[in-house]
Structure formats: C-alpha cells, structure tokens
Design a protein around this motif. Structure first.
Motif, PDB file in Angstrom:
ATOM      1  N   TYR A 133       0.837  -1.204   0.000  1.00 43.19           N
ATOM      2  CA  TYR A 133       0.000   0.000   0.000  1.00 43.19           C
ATOM      3  C   TYR A 133       0.879   1.264   0.000  1.00 43.19           C
ATOM      4  O   TYR A 133       0.892   2.026  -0.946  1.00 43.19           O
ATOM      5  N   SER A 134       1.619   1.488   1.120  1.00 42.66           N
ATOM      6  CA  SER A 134       2.338   2.756   1.310  1.00 42.66           C
ATOM      7  C   SER A 134       3.444   2.956   0.279  1.00 42.66           C
ATOM      8  O   SER A 134       4.090   1.995  -0.160  1.00 42.66           O
ATOM      9  N   GLU A 135       3.664   4.223  -0.052  1.00 42.91           N
ATOM     10  CA  GLU A 135       4.763   4.616  -0.935  1.00 42.91           C
ATOM     11  C   GLU A 135       5.481   5.798  -0.284  1.00 42.91           C
ATOM     12  O   GLU A 135       4.917   6.444   0.601  1.00 42.91           O
ATOM     13  N   GLY A 139       1.377   7.912   2.316  1.00 41.74           N
ATOM     14  CA  GLY A 139       1.158   7.155   3.554  1.00 41.74           C
ATOM     15  C   GLY A 139      -0.248   7.447   4.036  1.00 41.74           C
ATOM     16  O   GLY A 139      -1.210   6.781   3.646  1.00 41.74           O
ATOM     17  N   SER A 140      -0.378   8.507   4.850  1.00 38.06           N
ATOM     18  CA  SER A 140      -1.720   8.916   5.301  1.00 38.06           C
ATOM     19  C   SER A 140      -2.578   9.293   4.093  1.00 38.06           C
ATOM     20  O   SER A 140      -3.767   8.983   4.034  1.00 38.06           O
ATOM     21  N   ASP A 141      -1.953   9.951   3.119  1.00 37.14           N
ATOM     22  CA  ASP A 141      -2.678  10.279   1.885  1.00 37.14           C
ATOM     23  C   ASP A 141      -2.451   9.142   0.893  1.00 37.14           C
ATOM     24  O   ASP A 141      -1.826   9.305  -0.163  1.00 37.14           O
ATOM     25  N   ILE A 163       6.871   1.228   0.186  1.00 42.62           N
ATOM     26  CA  ILE A 163       7.750   1.318   1.367  1.00 42.62           C
ATOM     27  C   ILE A 163       7.003   0.789   2.580  1.00 42.62           C
ATOM     28  O   ILE A 163       5.761   0.706   2.564  1.00 42.62           O
ATOM     29  N   TRP A 164       7.751   0.440   3.615  1.00 44.88           N
ATOM     30  CA  TRP A 164       7.218  -0.129   4.855  1.00 44.88           C
ATOM     31  C   TRP A 164       6.443  -1.424   4.573  1.00 44.88           C
ATOM     32  O   TRP A 164       5.508  -1.743   5.288  1.00 44.88           O
ATOM     33  N   THR A 165       6.816  -2.149   3.537  1.00 40.93           N
ATOM     34  CA  THR A 165       6.093  -3.385   3.198  1.00 40.93           C
ATOM     35  C   THR A 165       6.521  -4.479   4.192  1.00 40.93           C
ATOM     36  O   THR A 165       7.607  -5.057   4.048  1.00 40.93           O
ATOM     37  N   GLY A 380      -2.632   2.968   9.318  1.00 39.82           N
ATOM     38  CA  GLY A 380      -3.188   4.330   9.433  1.00 39.82           C
ATOM     39  C   GLY A 380      -2.932   4.863  10.830  1.00 39.82           C
ATOM     40  O   GLY A 380      -3.228   4.198  11.826  1.00 39.82           O
ATOM     41  N   THR A 381      -2.383   6.084  10.911  1.00 38.80           N
ATOM     42  CA  THR A 381      -1.969   6.636  12.209  1.00 38.80           C
ATOM     43  C   THR A 381      -3.177   6.975  13.092  1.00 38.80           C
ATOM     44  O   THR A 381      -4.311   7.055  12.611  1.00 38.80           O
ATOM     45  N   SER A 382      -2.896   7.227  14.374  1.00 45.38           N
ATOM     46  CA  SER A 382      -3.977   7.607  15.306  1.00 45.38           C
ATOM     47  C   SER A 382      -4.682   8.872  14.830  1.00 45.38           C
ATOM     48  O   SER A 382      -5.905   8.982  14.908  1.00 45.38           O
TER      49      SER A 382
HETATM   50  C1  LIG Z   1       5.171  -1.339  12.047  1.00 46.02           C
HETATM   51  C2  LIG Z   1       4.652  -0.841  10.732  1.00 46.02           C
HETATM   52  C3  LIG Z   1       4.278  -1.746   9.741  1.00 46.02           C
HETATM   53  C4  LIG Z   1       3.800  -1.277   8.516  1.00 46.02           C
HETATM   54  N1  LIG Z   1       3.479  -2.204   7.545  1.00 46.02           N
HETATM   55  C5  LIG Z   1       3.045  -1.778   6.331  1.00 46.02           C
HETATM   56  C6  LIG Z   1       2.769  -2.729   5.289  1.00 46.02           C
HETATM   57  O1  LIG Z   1       2.905  -3.942   5.463  1.00 46.02           O
HETATM   58  N2  LIG Z   1       2.374  -2.263   4.100  1.00 46.02           N
HETATM   59  C7  LIG Z   1       2.199  -0.930   3.847  1.00 46.02           C
HETATM   60  O2  LIG Z   1       1.788  -0.588   2.744  1.00 46.02           O
HETATM   61  N3  LIG Z   1       2.467   0.001   4.813  1.00 46.02           N
HETATM   62  C8  LIG Z   1       2.888  -0.397   6.038  1.00 46.02           C
HETATM   63  N4  LIG Z   1       3.185   0.526   7.027  1.00 46.02           N
HETATM   64  C9  LIG Z   1       3.121   1.968   6.698  1.00 46.02           C
HETATM   65  C10 LIG Z   1       1.965   2.704   7.352  1.00 46.02           C
HETATM   66  O3  LIG Z   1       0.737   2.355   6.776  1.00 46.02           O
HETATM   67  C11 LIG Z   1       2.267   4.206   7.218  1.00 46.02           C
HETATM   68  O4  LIG Z   1       3.447   4.464   7.954  1.00 46.02           O
HETATM   69  C12 LIG Z   1       1.151   5.063   7.752  1.00 46.02           C
HETATM   70  O5  LIG Z   1       0.015   4.964   6.927  1.00 46.02           O
HETATM   71  C13 LIG Z   1       1.564   6.551   7.874  1.00 46.02           C
HETATM   72  O6  LIG Z   1       2.101   7.013   6.688  1.00 46.02           O
HETATM   73  P1  LIG Z   1       3.527   7.767   6.669  1.00 46.02           P
HETATM   74  O7  LIG Z   1       4.505   6.922   7.402  1.00 46.02           O
HETATM   75  O8  LIG Z   1       3.829   8.097   5.248  1.00 46.02           O
HETATM   76  O9  LIG Z   1       3.309   9.084   7.518  1.00 46.02           O
HETATM   77  P2  LIG Z   1       2.719  10.468   7.011  1.00 46.02           P
HETATM   78  O10 LIG Z   1       1.476  10.220   6.226  1.00 46.02           O
HETATM   79  O11 LIG Z   1       3.801  11.239   6.354  1.00 46.02           O
HETATM   80  O12 LIG Z   1       2.328  11.140   8.380  1.00 46.02           O
HETATM   81  C14 LIG Z   1       3.272  11.843   9.190  1.00 46.02           C
HETATM   82  C15 LIG Z   1       2.528  12.408  10.390  1.00 46.02           C
HETATM   83  O13 LIG Z   1       1.560  13.371   9.950  1.00 46.02           O
HETATM   84  C16 LIG Z   1       0.267  13.035  10.458  1.00 46.02           C
HETATM   85  N5  LIG Z   1      -0.761  13.330   9.454  1.00 46.02           N
HETATM   86  C17 LIG Z   1      -0.705  13.083   8.128  1.00 46.02           C
HETATM   87  N6  LIG Z   1      -1.847  13.458   7.517  1.00 46.02           N
HETATM   88  C18 LIG Z   1      -2.673  13.946   8.491  1.00 46.02           C
HETATM   89  C19 LIG Z   1      -3.994  14.496   8.499  1.00 46.02           C
HETATM   90  N7  LIG Z   1      -4.714  14.590   7.376  1.00 46.02           N
HETATM   91  N8  LIG Z   1      -4.518  14.883   9.695  1.00 46.02           N
HETATM   92  C20 LIG Z   1      -3.794  14.791  10.849  1.00 46.02           C
HETATM   93  N9  LIG Z   1      -2.523  14.297  10.894  1.00 46.02           N
HETATM   94  C21 LIG Z   1      -1.965  13.865   9.738  1.00 46.02           C
HETATM   95  C22 LIG Z   1       0.321  11.536  10.716  1.00 46.02           C
HETATM   96  O14 LIG Z   1      -0.626  11.153  11.699  1.00 46.02           O
HETATM   97  C23 LIG Z   1       1.755  11.348  11.186  1.00 46.02           C
HETATM   98  O15 LIG Z   1       1.858  11.657  12.560  1.00 46.02           O
HETATM   99  C24 LIG Z   1       3.664   0.105   8.274  1.00 46.02           C
HETATM  100  C25 LIG Z   1       4.029   1.015   9.279  1.00 46.02           C
HETATM  101  C26 LIG Z   1       4.523   0.560  10.493  1.00 46.02           C
HETATM  102  C27 LIG Z   1       4.909   1.555  11.540  1.00 46.02           C
END
Ligand SMILES: Cc1cc2nc3c(=O)[nH]c(=O)nc-3n(C[C@H](O)[C@H](O)[C@H](O)COP(=O)(O)OP(=O)(O)OC[C@H]3O[C@@H](n4cnc5c(N)ncnc54)[C@H](O)[C@@H]3O)c2cc1C
Length: 398
Positions: A133-135, A139-141, A163-165, A380-382
C-alpha cells in the motif's frame, strides 16, 4: 442453544486431543509466531502439527465458507471456538495477512476463480502475503500513490516503489495498490495480486528501532502481471483497499487486549509489580502503582467488552465499518500505555537490550515496548483514525 452446547463439548474434546502441549504455553517472542509460506521454518515441530490439524478443519479461518477451505462456522460457533482455545491457552495456529486482511476482501470482491485459487492456500498457510500500500509519497494520503500499472494487451506492466512493506522479503505474494489512471485520484487505483518471485520485484529490508527488520522498501521494475490477477474492476480498487483497511484495523485493535511479549512472561502487570517493586500484605507495595495497574485493567476490560458488544451487534455477514477506526485508535493507544506501565514497573531492568544482566522475558518486554510505538502508525496513524471517526462516524464537517 443445545446445538451450541454440543458444539462446545465436541470442540473441547477435539482441542484436548489435538492441541500439542507446547502450543498451550504463552509465546515469549515474536520468533515463535507461525506465518506459514513457501519458505516457512518451524523451530518446534509441534507448531507445524498444530497448524496442519487446525487447517484441515478449516479452523485457521473458522468463519470462511467450507467451499474455500474455511471452517464454515457461524459467528456464535466461532466465539465458542475462541473461548475454548483461550481456556486451554492455545496459541494461534497461524498468523497471516491472508487471513486477517486479504481473505475477507477476496470473499467480498474477487471472482470465483480467484477465490478458489487463493483462499484454500491461505487457510493451509501455504502462501505468505504482504501488503503493498504505502509509498514514499503516499502514507496517510494513500490515494496519492503513484506505482504505475499499464495495460500491455495480454498482461499488465508494473513500475514503481512501495515502502514499509512488512515481511516483503519473506512473503510469497503481494496484494498491491497500483495507479491505472493518472488523470484521476481515487478512481484511478486498481487492486492487483502478484507473485513476489516475478522478475523485476526486489525487496530491501529496513531496520527498526526495536532492532528487528520486519519491513522493506519494495521496488518494481517492468514486472509482468497476468491480467487475471486484477481483483474487481479496473480503476475501482480504492473501494477494496478501504474495506481491507477496515479488516486490518479491526485486527490491530486486538493488540489492546494483550498478546505475545505483553508481559505474559513476567506473569502480567500485577505479578511483575510485586516482583520488581515489592509486596505488602499480599498487595503491590506502591499505592500509586496499584492505582495505575487498576486503571489499566479496567480500561482493558471495558475495551474488551465494547469490542465484544460491537461484534455481537454487527449484523451477520456484515464486515467491519468505519467504527473499526475507533477500536484501532483506542486499542493501540491502550497497548502503548500498557508497555509504558510495564517499563515503569521494571525500572532499570527495563533498559536491557541484550546481555547477561537481563532475563529473556525482560529483553522481550523492552523490545516489544519499542515495537508497540509502531502500532498507532501501521494501518493508518492515530490522527488519521480520529479524522475517520469525526467524518464517517460522527458526520462532522471537514
Ligand atoms: C510497524 C509498521 C508496519 C507497517 N506495515 C506496512 C505494510 O505492510 N504495508 C504498507 O503498505 N504500509 C505499512 N506501514 C506503513 C503505514 O501504513 C504508514 O506508515 C502510515 O500509513 C503513515 O504514513 P507515513 O509513514 O507516510 O506518515 P505520514 O502520512 O507522512 O504522516 C506523518 C505524520 O503526519 C500526520 N498526518 C498526516 N496526515 C494527516 C492528516 N490529514 N490529519 C492529521 N494528521 C496527519 C500523521 O498522523 C503522522 O503523525 C507500516 C508502518 C509501520 C509503523
């Protein structure tokens, strides 16, 4: 009711005969988790025996239809099975992204051929899946993803990076979100399955704060994917992606209820507090620590009951909805709090990374404390969960 009681007795007897003794002990490290897959290694042969016995009955995926290798159990029967497994402290026979995330999505969106090809192999633990999923820029978007997928007539051609796969270097297949229309955002995404052994797929492990390296950067260079591997319609993958995330979030929320490394090896919060902090008249010596432990236990109990009520209220056959974000948020925050408390209880014994000054259980807890930080990010983050709750559950304006 009588039928359910009969099912309980039969299940109890079967588990009694078939769950090997070592599979009734708490797991003390993540290494003992059984993930299955083509290259699975079993340090303990009883883990494989337990997996095979459960898979034969379809009980690795108890509620999936029997036609696809599942157990065909009703929600009530599955509850009984889970209760009976908890009663003897049975370990999960199989941990699997296929069971937790992909399978439920395939049951809802895949065609018959795809269900027959993939679901039975997931149930038996033969194929290990990872989630693409993530690139780096999505991530969040998530809907901003850019991995390109072009229609080349008799196949699709995939180029891009994830990334983070998690476990991409160990997985056999990937469920992957790809961009099939660059002119639209959500309506230009498709849901594709492919073998990680396909030429052009490369997984490079990334190290984490806990010392483990569970996830990877995953690169795709001219990866040829058969057209039959597209799930659902072209450009309609976002609906499947969101549904799968709801299943993932529901699974992650369960961490709030405790699990491997959550202090089981130390006898739980209260016992650990008595051992590390001292005991007075049979109670934890520190009143403030007693207060914290009681709060944590009460919140844990309330959370477990709320999850149970929500599951019972959900109509039969209905998957998790946006409310899964409430549980994901609360469960992961609760899990982090539990580890903070355990570390406070352990004092300097909670600072061990390795070495003779610390027991294996202490090191496991410390590493799990570090790992727990990722729980409120993965799936998906908190902050993102709070956004979903405000929009989709409370219907608040953007
Ligand atoms: C242990 C672990 C395992 C994972 N495994 C996988 C996997 O198997 N496959 C996969 O595809 N991904 C995986 N992930 C990735 C994970 O889904 C992403 O890290 C996550 O979705 C957040 O994206 P990001 O890291 O790009 O952070 P960002 O999207 O860059 O976010 C950075 C910060 O900004 C905040 N933020 C961003 N947008 C908003 C908003 N609109 N409102 C409020 N706050 C916001 C976020 O909460 C965060 O605190 C994994 C992550 C972890 C930690």
């Amino acid at each position: 009711m009588e039928a359910l009681e009969k099912f309980r007795q039969e299940t109890r007897a079967w588990l009694g005969e078939n769950c090997p003794p070592s599979m009734r002990t708490p797991m003390t490290s993540e290494d003992e988790t059984v993930w299955g897959g083509r290259n699975a290694k079993y340090a303990n042969p009883e883990a494989k025996l337990w997996l095979d016995r459960m898979a034969e009955r379809g009980w690795t995926a108890p509620t999936w239809p029997k036609a696809y290798g599942g157990g065909g159990l009703s929600k009530e029967e599955n509850q009984v099975l889970q209760q009976e497994m908890r009663r003897i402290k049975a370990r999960p026979p199989l941990s699997s992204f296929g069971i937790w995330m992909l399978g439920p999505a395939l049951l809802e969106f895949a065609n018959e051929e795809q269900k027959k090809e993939h679901l039975p192999r997931i149930v038996r633990g033969e194929i290990r899946w990872c989630q693409g999923y993530s690139e780096p820029g999505a991530g969040s978007d998530l809907a901003g993803l850019q991995t390109k997928c072009e229609d080349k007539g008799d196949h699709y051609l995939v180029n891009g990076q994830k990334i983070w796969t998690s476990y991409a270097d160990k997985a056999d297949w990937i469920f992957c979100l790809v961009r099939t229309d660059p002119t639209k955002k959500h309506d230009g995404i498709s849901f594709l399955l492919f073998d990680m052994a396909t030429p052009g797929v490369e997984a490079r492990p990334i190290s984490m704060i806990s010392g483990a390296s569970p996830f990877c950067e995953t690169f795709f260079t001219d990866v040829k994917v058969p057209k039959g591997n597209l799930v659902g319609e072209l450009n309609k993958g976002w609906t499947i992606a969101k549904r799968l995330l709801q299943h993932e979030r529901e699974m992650i929320s369960g961490m709030g209820l405790g699990g491997a490394g959550s202090g089981a090896g130390l006898g739980g919060l209260e016992q650990a507090a008595k051992d590390y902090y001292g005991e007075q008249n049979g109670r934890v010596a520190s009143p403030s620590l007693r207060d914290h432990i009681t709060r944590q236990k009460m919140d844990g109990k309330a959370f477990a009951l709320t999850m149970q009520r929500s599951a019972e209220e959900a109509k039969a056959g209905q998957g998790p909805g946006a409310a899964s974000s409430i549980f994901k948020y609360y469960g992961t925050e609760l899990n982090k709090r539990r580890f903070e408390l355990l570390l406070e209880i352990m004092g300097t014994k909670g600072l061990g990374w390795e070495g003779e000054g610390f027991t294996g259980d202490e090191i496991t807890v410390t590493r799990s404390w570090l790992r727990s930080k990722g729980n409120s990010i993965e799936g998906g983050t908190s902050e993102v969960q709070l956004n979903v709750v405000s929009k989709r559950v409370l219907s608040l304006p953007d």
